[in-house]
Design an enzyme around this catalytic site. Structure first.
Site: not given
Lengths: 179, 179
Positions: B102-103, B109, B111-112, B140, B147
């Site tokens: 999760y971010v 957007g 790169g985390i 999703n 992925y």
């Protein structure tokens, strides 16, 4: 039929390895099995095991007559197994995952599979788990029917969960920062 | 954007708990979350933890401006996380399972997410794992595309694996011997 369910020990790894191959043959993917007896011994029976196992065993006079796997020629008293490990749901907490559930063909229909699954459930509940999770192949209708009858539900069909996997070169690339 | 990825500690459980709720809201199932900060502290940071975590953190001057979750009103420097644990494939051996990735929306957007997933992959490879596994919801599409771009594949679509679950009264019945 007379049988016992007990915790697997290091000495069971040869039979577990045999039955993993038998299960993979039933699932038509025996070429996918890369795990041998030595891996099971190391990964399941060292200080921080990656899995736990239980064994279904019958008395000597009831040992297997058929060879369900062509590589083995003697009768067996270890006729079923389950591998499991503990996981975690960030919504529901502690969970137990049943990686394998297998009973040799000639011993099916005698309650051994249900007894193995029941034992995994007991162990999970005792460890504070609120869920038992596992996967089933969509073509394996007899297993699916058995699980549904036990009150299990299909998370993929009902909620749309898809299992995803990264391995080999893709996993190495990802570890190096991804694409 | 400047950020760091580091192992989660006991002191991160409050923020992990907040982000678990944010993720569940994004997945439209926040009523399903039964896990609180105390559970995470107990289950992830005791002697035999059920999971491990990593945190994505930004410097104070970059902290969040939006409140993605209405229950929290201050800016956050802990803006992403992943929970993972080790599992086992009876075909391929040691594996790592990514339970959550999760971010926070305003930090996407950059790169985390990829850095978090990369770190889980690194940790898995270092532990001798040959697979990274996780699930994705079929609606999703943006996550699924991400992925797939990373070389992951859909085990459910390609091989027909369905996730199954037993919980509540059904699990209790099963532990008592099944139906």
């Amino acid at each position: 039929m007379e049988f016992t369910i007990r915790a697997a020990t290091l000495e069971d790894c040869k039979d577990i390895s045999r039955m993993i191959l038998e299960l993979a043959e039933y699932e038509k993917v025996s070429d996918q099995v890369k795990i041998a007896q030595r891996d099971l011994e190391q990964d399941g029976f060292s200080k921080n095991p990656f899995f736990h196992g239980i064994i279904a065993e019958v008395p000597e006079h009831l040992k297997s007559k058929e060879d369900s796997c062509m590589y083995f020629f003697t009768g067996h008293t270890k006729v079923g197994y389950s591998l499991y490990f503990y996981t975690y749901s960030s919504w529901k907490g502690r969970a137990v995952y049943m990686e394998d559930l297998y009973v040799m063909p000639e011993f099916r229909g005698k309650g051994i599979g249900k007894a193995l699954m029941s034992k995994v459930s007991q162990l999970g509940l005792a460890a504070g788990c609120t869920q038992l999770n596992f996967t089933v192949l969509d073509w394996n209708k007899s297993s699916l029917d058995f699980y549904l009858k036990q009150g299990c539900w299909d998370v993929t069909s009902d909620l749309g969960y898809h299992c995803m996997r990264c391995e080999g070169d893709a996993l190495e690339h990802l570890a190096q920062g991804g694409l």
